[in-house]
Design an enzyme around this catalytic site. Structure first.
Site, PDB file in Angstrom:
ATOM      1  N   GLY A  15      37.364  32.204 -22.823  1.00  0.00           N
ATOM      2  CA  GLY A  15      36.786  31.625 -24.033  1.00  0.00           C
ATOM      3  C   GLY A  15      36.832  32.573 -25.225  1.00  0.00           C
ATOM      4  N   TYR A  16      36.248  32.106 -26.296  1.00  0.00           N
ATOM      5  CA  TYR A  16      36.307  32.854 -27.568  1.00  0.00           C
ATOM      6  C   TYR A  16      35.669  34.252 -27.435  1.00  0.00           C
ATOM      7  CZ  TYR A  16      35.155  33.704 -32.565  1.00  0.00           C
ATOM      8  OH  TYR A  16      35.010  34.226 -33.812  1.00  0.00           O
ATOM      9  N   ASN A  37      37.455  28.146 -15.693  1.00  0.00           N
ATOM     10  CA  ASN A  37      38.056  26.903 -15.178  1.00  0.00           C
ATOM     11  C   ASN A  37      38.819  26.154 -16.273  1.00  0.00           C
ATOM     12  OD1 ASN A  37      35.968  25.931 -16.688  1.00  0.00           O
ATOM     13  ND2 ASN A  37      35.192  24.501 -15.164  1.00  0.00           N
ATOM     14  N   PHE A  85      29.433  34.147 -19.483  1.00  0.00           N
ATOM     15  CA  PHE A  85      29.697  33.366 -20.697  1.00  0.00           C
ATOM     16  C   PHE A  85      29.884  31.884 -20.397  1.00  0.00           C
ATOM     17  CE2 PHE A  85      31.765  37.498 -21.949  1.00  0.00           C
ATOM     18  CZ  PHE A  85      31.040  37.747 -23.100  1.00  0.00           C
ATOM     19  N   LYS A  89      28.802  24.409 -25.049  1.00  0.00           N
ATOM     20  CA  LYS A  89      28.123  24.957 -26.234  1.00  0.00           C
ATOM     21  C   LYS A  89      28.037  24.023 -27.428  1.00  0.00           C
ATOM     22  CE  LYS A  89      32.293  27.080 -28.035  1.00  0.00           C
ATOM     23  NZ  LYS A  89      32.995  28.243 -28.545  1.00  0.00           N
ATOM     24  N   SER A 129      21.396  33.167 -27.497  1.00  0.00           N
ATOM     25  CA  SER A 129      21.754  32.729 -28.847  1.00  0.00           C
ATOM     26  C   SER A 129      20.550  32.823 -29.768  1.00  0.00           C
ATOM     27  CB  SER A 129      22.217  31.274 -28.766  1.00  0.00           C
ATOM     28  OG  SER A 129      22.265  30.699 -30.041  1.00  0.00           O
ATOM     29  N   TYR A 154      21.173  21.968 -25.283  1.00  0.00           N
ATOM     30  CA  TYR A 154      21.936  23.220 -25.308  1.00  0.00           C
ATOM     31  C   TYR A 154      20.990  24.409 -25.546  1.00  0.00           C
ATOM     32  CZ  TYR A 154      24.383  27.066 -27.552  1.00  0.00           C
ATOM     33  OH  TYR A 154      24.800  28.319 -27.909  1.00  0.00           O
ATOM     34  N   LYS A 158      19.615  27.773 -23.053  1.00  0.00           N
ATOM     35  CA  LYS A 158      19.584  29.205 -23.401  1.00  0.00           C
ATOM     36  C   LYS A 158      18.188  29.770 -23.136  1.00  0.00           C
ATOM     37  CE  LYS A 158      23.849  29.718 -24.775  1.00  0.00           C
ATOM     38  NZ  LYS A 158      24.794  30.361 -23.828  1.00  0.00           N
ATOM     39  N   TYR A 182      23.130  36.173 -29.657  1.00  0.00           N
ATOM     40  CA  TYR A 182      24.170  36.213 -30.682  1.00  0.00           C
ATOM     41  C   TYR A 182      23.738  35.424 -31.897  1.00  0.00           C
ATOM     42  CZ  TYR A 182      26.938  36.597 -26.328  1.00  0.00           C
ATOM     43  OH  TYR A 182      27.419  36.910 -25.098  1.00  0.00           O
ATOM     44  N   ASN A 204      31.581  24.080 -35.791  1.00  0.00           N
ATOM     45  CA  ASN A 204      31.142  25.298 -36.471  1.00  0.00           C
ATOM     46  C   ASN A 204      31.877  25.487 -37.795  1.00  0.00           C
ATOM     47  OD1 ASN A 204      30.994  26.355 -33.210  1.00  0.00           O
ATOM     48  ND2 ASN A 204      29.176  26.456 -34.499  1.00  0.00           N
ATOM     49  N   GLU A 301      21.384  17.248 -39.412  1.00  0.00           N
ATOM     50  CA  GLU A 301      20.136  17.221 -38.637  1.00  0.00           C
ATOM     51  C   GLU A 301      20.080  18.412 -37.687  1.00  0.00           C
ATOM     52  OE1 GLU A 301      19.467  13.410 -36.661  1.00  0.00           O
ATOM     53  OE2 GLU A 301      17.842  14.436 -35.569  1.00  0.00           O
TER      54      GLU A 301
HETATM   55  C1  UD1 Z   1      25.426  26.377 -34.205  1.00  0.00           C
HETATM   56  C2  UD1 Z   1      24.394  25.752 -33.334  1.00  0.00           C
HETATM   57  C3  UD1 Z   1      23.749  26.830 -32.497  1.00  0.00           C
HETATM   58  C4  UD1 Z   1      24.818  27.492 -31.660  1.00  0.00           C
HETATM   59  C5  UD1 Z   1      25.940  28.011 -32.530  1.00  0.00           C
HETATM   60  C6  UD1 Z   1      27.082  28.421 -31.647  1.00  0.00           C
HETATM   61  C7  UD1 Z   1      23.570  23.765 -34.523  1.00  0.00           C
HETATM   62  C8  UD1 Z   1      22.422  23.161 -35.231  1.00  0.00           C
HETATM   63  N1  UD1 Z   1      23.414  25.044 -34.152  1.00  0.00           N
HETATM   64  O1  UD1 Z   1      24.791  27.310 -35.082  1.00  0.00           O
HETATM   65  O2  UD1 Z   1      22.778  26.277 -31.682  1.00  0.00           O
HETATM   66  O3  UD1 Z   1      24.277  28.548 -30.922  1.00  0.00           O
HETATM   67  O4  UD1 Z   1      26.410  27.003 -33.414  1.00  0.00           O
HETATM   68  O5  UD1 Z   1      28.137  28.881 -32.398  1.00  0.00           O
HETATM   69  O6  UD1 Z   1      24.582  23.138 -34.281  1.00  0.00           O
HETATM   70  N2  UD1 Z   1      28.124  24.018 -41.927  1.00  0.00           N
HETATM   71  C9  UD1 Z   1      28.621  23.287 -42.997  1.00  0.00           C
HETATM   72  N3  UD1 Z   1      29.728  22.511 -42.793  1.00  0.00           N
HETATM   73  C10 UD1 Z   1      30.370  22.442 -41.601  1.00  0.00           C
HETATM   74  C11 UD1 Z   1      29.869  23.194 -40.510  1.00  0.00           C
HETATM   75  C12 UD1 Z   1      28.743  23.958 -40.713  1.00  0.00           C
HETATM   76  O7  UD1 Z   1      28.072  23.315 -44.100  1.00  0.00           O
HETATM   77  O8  UD1 Z   1      31.364  21.716 -41.477  1.00  0.00           O
HETATM   78  C13 UD1 Z   1      26.964  24.891 -42.156  1.00  0.00           C
HETATM   79  C14 UD1 Z   1      25.764  24.537 -41.289  1.00  0.00           C
HETATM   80  O9  UD1 Z   1      24.950  23.608 -41.928  1.00  0.00           O
HETATM   81  C15 UD1 Z   1      25.103  25.911 -41.137  1.00  0.00           C
HETATM   82  C16 UD1 Z   1      26.262  26.909 -41.233  1.00  0.00           C
HETATM   83  O10 UD1 Z   1      27.339  26.192 -41.829  1.00  0.00           O
HETATM   84  O11 UD1 Z   1      24.246  26.129 -42.208  1.00  0.00           O
HETATM   85  C17 UD1 Z   1      26.712  27.423 -39.889  1.00  0.00           C
HETATM   86  O12 UD1 Z   1      26.953  26.328 -39.040  1.00  0.00           O
HETATM   87  P1  UD1 Z   1      27.558  26.496 -37.570  1.00  0.00           P
HETATM   88  O13 UD1 Z   1      28.799  27.288 -37.638  1.00  0.00           O
HETATM   89  O14 UD1 Z   1      27.637  25.129 -36.955  1.00  0.00           O
HETATM   90  O15 UD1 Z   1      26.486  27.394 -36.823  1.00  0.00           O
HETATM   91  P2  UD1 Z   1      24.909  27.145 -36.620  1.00  0.00           P
HETATM   92  O16 UD1 Z   1      24.504  25.778 -37.006  1.00  0.00           O
HETATM   93  O17 UD1 Z   1      24.202  28.262 -37.283  1.00  0.00           O
END
Ligand code: UD1
Length: 344
Positions: A15-16, A37, A85, A89, A129, A154, A158, A182, A204, A301
């Protein structure tokens, strides 16, 4: 007599974070046994690891939920430490399919712990996390900041996994545990031979940004610009995955050199610097000298407005700091995306 410091089992090692950590461990002189796997990764990730380290690696295709398969790994390799790991996720998916998450993430973990106990292997390093902090009352968060009730299955896995490790270390004489919490891992190895490989539409932020830069996605939606922050967008602590991998090496050193102060320890792994979503997007543009389409969209949300790490404990006890510069990290993320897509 071998020249290795010790042997480490890395579950989810294709994985990453697993690939970057496997590379860092081998470069630090450990023998690494990778199991995966490929449920959310590709064999090409193992090829990338081999290319970086310049030799073959030990890899077994194993499902950690299968006790029989996992037992064979314990019988075959004499490792002192496991880094676990292997887990699902995707936060959103965990809300729709909670049992999938509880079954996979907890069953695989308990299999590992049970076999560690049976085979008298001492050290367990768990991938936790910052999600365990939820919407914290005081920022930055320290390891003593109270955890908030999890808002997704999820996140709950953790929290539960942390508690299971704490209880096992308290009960079993020969067991030691470290949970690394992390923050937001981003970027890729400087070689651009390994990196994040999201399937489908990325959840993400950074993979969404790099795929938009590559022309795969049309426009980035910035979720919310009415938060109580300077520019109205959320604040996160983006940690370079290579720095994150180095934190694992420091934690493994601490365990194998018997430097732990208590049988179960927790460390935040972040940079300690909050960066807004808007800042991340615009810094990506500048660092890579390109333009991105982005627009403001409603809040997502479950997002917390802000979270970043107090890293003092990890800095002191692990002797580790997040060293890489954010612009270099953003360049590495783009270099990896270009490598994947064959973009010059
Ligand atoms: C997310 C998960 C967290 C997990 C982590 C793993 C949620 C609510 N949280 O963290 O539980 O441990 O990933 O990597 O999903 N954003 C945008 N546009 C996008 C994508 C993200 O504006 O298309 C913003 C989000 O609102 C946030 C920030 O970017 O403010 C980071 O988002 P993301 O990369 O999904 O991470 P987390 O939400 O912090």
């Amino acid at each position: 007599m071998s020249n290795f410091k010790d042997t480490v089992l890395v579950s989810g090692g294709a994985g990453y974070i697993g690939t970057h950590t496997a590379v860092a461990l081998m470069e630090a002189g450990y023998r690494v046994v990778i199991i995966d796997n490929f449920s959310n990764s590709e064999p090409s990730a193992i090829e990338g690891v081999k290319q970086i380290v310049g030799h073959d690696v030990i890899f077994e295709q194993v499902d950690t939920c299968r006790t029989d398969e996992l037992r064979r790994v314990f019988e075959r390799y004499d490792f002192s430490t496991v880094i676990h790991f292997a887990a699902y996720k995707a936060v959103g998916e965990s809300m729709d399919e909670p049992l999938k998450y509880y079954m996979n993430n907890l069953l695989s973990y308990m299999n590992i712990l049970e076999l560690m106990k049976e085979f008298k292997r001492p050290n367990v390093l768990f991938s936790s996390s910052a999600t365990v902090y939820g919407d914290a009352d005081v920022l930055p968060v320290t390891e003593n900041t109270p955890r908030k009730p999890a808002t997704s299955p999820y996140g709950n896995t953790k929290q539960m996994a942390e508690d299971i490790l704490r209880d096992c270390c308290a009960a079993y004489e020969g067991m030691y545990g470290i949970a690394l919490r992390y923050f937001n891992p981003i970027g890729a190895h400087p070689s651009a031979l390994i990196g994040e490989l999201p399937r489908g539409v990325p959840n993400n932020l950074l993979p969404y940004v790099t795929q938009t830069a590559a022309g795969i996605r049309e426009c980035i939606s910035i979720f919310g610009n009415d938060y109580d922050t300077e520019d109205g967008t959320c604040l996160r602590d983006y940690i370079d995955v290579v720095d994150l991998a180095a934190a694992h090496v420091a934690a493994v050193d601490r365990m194998t050199e018997k430097k732990m102060k208590t049988k179960y320890e927790i460390f935040n792994v972040g940079t300690g610097r909050p960066v807004s979503v808007l800042e991340l997007v615009t810094r990506f543009e500048k660092a890579n000298n390109l333009k991105l389409n982005y627009r403001f969209a409603p809040r997502r949300e479950g997002d917390v407005p802000a979270v970043w790490a107090d890293t003092a404990l990890a800095n002191k006890e692990l002797g580790w700091v997040a060293a890489r510069d954010l612009d270099d990290t953003l360049r590495s993320a783009w270099a990896w995306e270009k490598h994947l897509r064959g973009i010059k």
